[in-house]
Design an enzyme around this catalytic site. Structure first.
Site, PDB file in Angstrom:
ATOM      1  N   LYS A 102       1.879  -0.472  -6.404  1.00  0.00           N
ATOM      2  CA  LYS A 102       2.739  -1.214  -5.467  1.00  0.00           C
ATOM      3  C   LYS A 102       1.881  -2.116  -4.586  1.00  0.00           C
ATOM      4  O   LYS A 102       0.656  -1.991  -4.548  1.00  0.00           O
ATOM      5  CB  LYS A 102       3.549  -0.230  -4.626  1.00  0.00           C
ATOM      6  CG  LYS A 102       2.717   0.685  -3.733  1.00  0.00           C
ATOM      7  CD  LYS A 102       3.574   1.797  -3.140  1.00  0.00           C
ATOM      8  CE  LYS A 102       2.735   2.753  -2.316  1.00  0.00           C
ATOM      9  NZ  LYS A 102       3.518   3.940  -1.888  1.00  0.00           N
TER      10      LYS A 102
ATOM     11  N   ARG B 136      12.514  10.666   4.778  1.00  0.00           N
ATOM     12  CA  ARG B 136      12.731   9.230   4.555  1.00  0.00           C
ATOM     13  C   ARG B 136      13.739   9.109   3.410  1.00  0.00           C
ATOM     14  O   ARG B 136      14.911   8.910   3.640  1.00  0.00           O
ATOM     15  CB  ARG B 136      11.413   8.523   4.217  1.00  0.00           C
ATOM     16  CG  ARG B 136      10.432   8.482   5.389  1.00  0.00           C
ATOM     17  CD  ARG B 136       9.251   7.583   5.108  1.00  0.00           C
ATOM     18  NE  ARG B 136       8.763   7.728   3.737  1.00  0.00           N
ATOM     19  CZ  ARG B 136       7.628   7.239   3.282  1.00  0.00           C
ATOM     20  NH1 ARG B 136       6.831   6.557   4.086  1.00  0.00           N
ATOM     21  NH2 ARG B 136       7.266   7.413   2.039  1.00  0.00           N
TER      22      ARG B 136
ATOM     23  N   TYR C 145     -15.090 -14.505  22.548  1.00  0.00           N
ATOM     24  CA  TYR C 145     -13.953 -14.632  23.468  1.00  0.00           C
ATOM     25  C   TYR C 145     -13.987 -13.529  24.522  1.00  0.00           C
ATOM     26  O   TYR C 145     -14.238 -12.367  24.201  1.00  0.00           O
ATOM     27  CB  TYR C 145     -12.639 -14.522  22.700  1.00  0.00           C
ATOM     28  CG  TYR C 145     -12.323 -15.749  21.890  1.00  0.00           C
ATOM     29  CD1 TYR C 145     -12.100 -16.971  22.511  1.00  0.00           C
ATOM     30  CD2 TYR C 145     -12.264 -15.687  20.506  1.00  0.00           C
ATOM     31  CE1 TYR C 145     -11.818 -18.108  21.765  1.00  0.00           C
ATOM     32  CE2 TYR C 145     -11.980 -16.816  19.746  1.00  0.00           C
ATOM     33  CZ  TYR C 145     -11.761 -18.027  20.391  1.00  0.00           C
ATOM     34  OH  TYR C 145     -11.487 -19.130  19.646  1.00  0.00           O
TER      35      TYR C 145
ATOM     36  N   MET D   8     -10.558 -15.245  14.822  1.00  0.00           N
ATOM     37  CA  MET D   8      -9.749 -15.596  13.651  1.00  0.00           C
ATOM     38  C   MET D   8     -10.600 -15.828  12.406  1.00  0.00           C
ATOM     39  O   MET D   8     -10.248 -15.388  11.309  1.00  0.00           O
ATOM     40  CB  MET D   8      -8.944 -16.856  13.977  1.00  0.00           C
ATOM     41  CG  MET D   8      -7.885 -17.180  12.971  1.00  0.00           C
ATOM     42  SD  MET D   8      -6.830 -18.458  13.687  1.00  0.00           S
ATOM     43  CE  MET D   8      -5.608 -18.595  12.435  1.00  0.00           C
TER      44      MET D   8
HETATM   45  C1  LIG Z   1       2.744   5.035  -2.482  1.00  0.00           C
HETATM   46  C2  LIG Z   1       3.278   6.191  -3.181  1.00  0.00           C
HETATM   47  C3  LIG Z   1       2.431   7.056  -3.888  1.00  0.00           C
HETATM   48  C4  LIG Z   1       0.935   6.900  -3.884  1.00  0.00           C
HETATM   49  O1  LIG Z   1       0.426   7.350  -2.647  1.00  0.00           O
HETATM   50  P1  LIG Z   1      -1.150   7.387  -2.329  1.00  0.00           P
HETATM   51  O2  LIG Z   1      -1.253   8.055  -1.021  1.00  0.00           O
HETATM   52  O3  LIG Z   1      -1.573   5.950  -2.255  1.00  0.00           O
HETATM   53  O4  LIG Z   1      -1.789   8.097  -3.449  1.00  0.00           O
HETATM   54  C5  LIG Z   1       3.006   8.090  -4.601  1.00  0.00           C
HETATM   55  N1  LIG Z   1       4.341   8.290  -4.592  1.00  0.00           N
HETATM   56  C6  LIG Z   1       5.184   7.495  -3.903  1.00  0.00           C
HETATM   57  C7  LIG Z   1       6.642   7.774  -3.919  1.00  0.00           C
HETATM   58  C8  LIG Z   1       4.682   6.422  -3.171  1.00  0.00           C
HETATM   59  O5  LIG Z   1       5.526   5.639  -2.480  1.00  0.00           O
END
Ligand SMILES: *Cc1c(COP(=O)(O)O)cnc(C)c1O
Length: 368
Positions: free
Chosen positions: A42, A137, A261, A309
């Site tokens: 993802k 969640r 800064y 920046m």
């Molecule tokens: C992001 C995610 C993972 C992976 O999690 P990590 O901590 O990056 O290994 C696994 N399962 C679900 C449902 C996720 O959203």
């Protein structure tokens, strides 16, 4: 992938190592044997670039992500094995695409069951039923799972069912007890495969188990535990991304001179600093305080003054041989991203995902 010509202007770049990713994936498989490994890609492969990292993912049994466009893109790249959409579909109209591309979907809510019951899709889907084991969640409460499973079992568009959960505190010593107890109570009612472990769960696979694991951050060589614990290295994981730049200027300071800064740093004894072409507009955390480690010419030093920046300033007092053009590593092989993240009050995930558009990427380790 045909490399796009990039005029070598500003010296910053993110170098990503495909061999390291393939290695980490193999390590996840060892740690979680005999489970199947769905590599989590993802957020554009945690900021590394999905198409860029794709060649190193061949060893995975499946890929998991939550962006539908990116999932379709993975099919276009030629991925034929399972693709799991971790939040499922957001609207029943997406189901045509799920059917067309053969995506597996998470179902975490009653409304999704309604949508599946109403859909006209011709091809049946693999469904992962998400159980809320305390994260609160996504997922069905323990006492709603049996109803969800029996309704899904009755639908023609459901091909297989897998139970799944995502644990809130798999990183805490006693974080597994309660969610695992809930999961066992639920899973014990059915004869279905289960998917439990993220990276933290893979590290504790012996306690967690499951038929399919879903490692994310560990594949990129960082720690799921939100601290610079050195665990990735101890487990034999390799950092995949190295954020690199160069010194573009140096300044000799008199005692009492200030830097950057707000004059945030004051050189009581004078000294010498270097200016690095890297700032928060590149994704370096603005909250990194003075003292955050950085490597110049292979030697560790620290940033001084405020992150701006486009630039950061680093202490060169102990590095008299360093001049303009010297190589700098912000994080990567010499400094774990977790260490920079901890200094800045965040986690490695956020830094890896946050490298910005203007940073060119370079691929290394092309033959994993
Ligand atoms: C992001 C995610 C993972 C992976 O999690 P990590 O901590 O990056 O290994 C696994 N399962 C679900 C449902 C996720 O959203």
């Amino acid at each position: 992938m045909i490399p796009v010509f990039q005029p070598a202007a500003r010296p910053i770049k993110a170098v990503v190592n495909l061999g390291a990713l393939a290695h980490n994936l193999a390590r996840a498989r060892q740690l979680a044997a005999p489970a199947k490994v769905y590599a989590v890609v993802k957020a554009n492969a945690y900021g590394h670039g999905l198409s860029r990292m794709f060649p190193a993912l061949a060893g995975a049994d499946g890929l998991a992500l939550l962006e539908l466009e990116a999932a379709i893109y993975l099919r276009a790249l030629g991925w034929r094995k399972p693709i799991l959409l971790l939040e499922g579909f957001f609207d029943g109209r997406e189901l045509e695409a799920f059917a067309e591309h053969g995506f597996a979907t998470v179902v975490h809510h009653e409304a999704q069951i309604e949508a599946l019951a109403a859909t006209q899709i011709r091809r049946s889907l693999d469904v992962f039923v998400k159980i809320n084991t305390g994260m609160n969640r996504l997922g069905f409460a323990e006492d709603r799972v049996a109803n969800a499973v029996s309704r899904l079992r009755g639908l023609a568009c459901v091909r297989t069912l897998t139970l799944m959960t995502h644990m809130a505190s798999a990183d805490l010593p006693d974080g597994l007890h309660e969610p695992m107890a809930r999961l066992r109570r639920v899973a014990g009612q059915f004869d279905l495969p289960v998917s439990i472990a993220n990276s933290a769960g893979v590290f504790r696979y012996g306690e967690v188990g499951g038929d399919i694991v879903r490692p994310g951050i560990m594949l990129y060589g960082a720690s799921p535990f939100g601290m610079p614990d050195g665990l990735p290295a101890r487990l034999g994981l390799l950092p995949v991304m190295s954020l690199q730049s160069r010194i573009i200027a140096t300044q000799q300071l008199e005692s009492g001179d200030r830097v950057g800064y707000g004059g945030a740093y004051r050189a009581e004894q004078g000294g010498r600093i270097g200016v690095v072409a890297c700032g928060y507009a590149d994704g370096y955390p603005r909250h990194a305080p003075g003292g955050t480690p950085v490597v110049v010419n292979g030697r560790r030093t620290r940033i001084v003054g405020r992150v701006s920046m486009d630039m950061i300033t680093v202490d060169l007092s102990g590095l008299p041989d360093v001049s303009e053009g010297a190589a700098v590593e912000l994080w990567g092989e010499s400094i774990p991203v977790d260490e920079v993240a901890a200094a800045a009050g965040t986690i490695g995930y956020e830094l890896l995902c946050g490298v910005t558009q203007r940073v060119p990427f370079e691929v290394a380790g092309l033959n994993p």
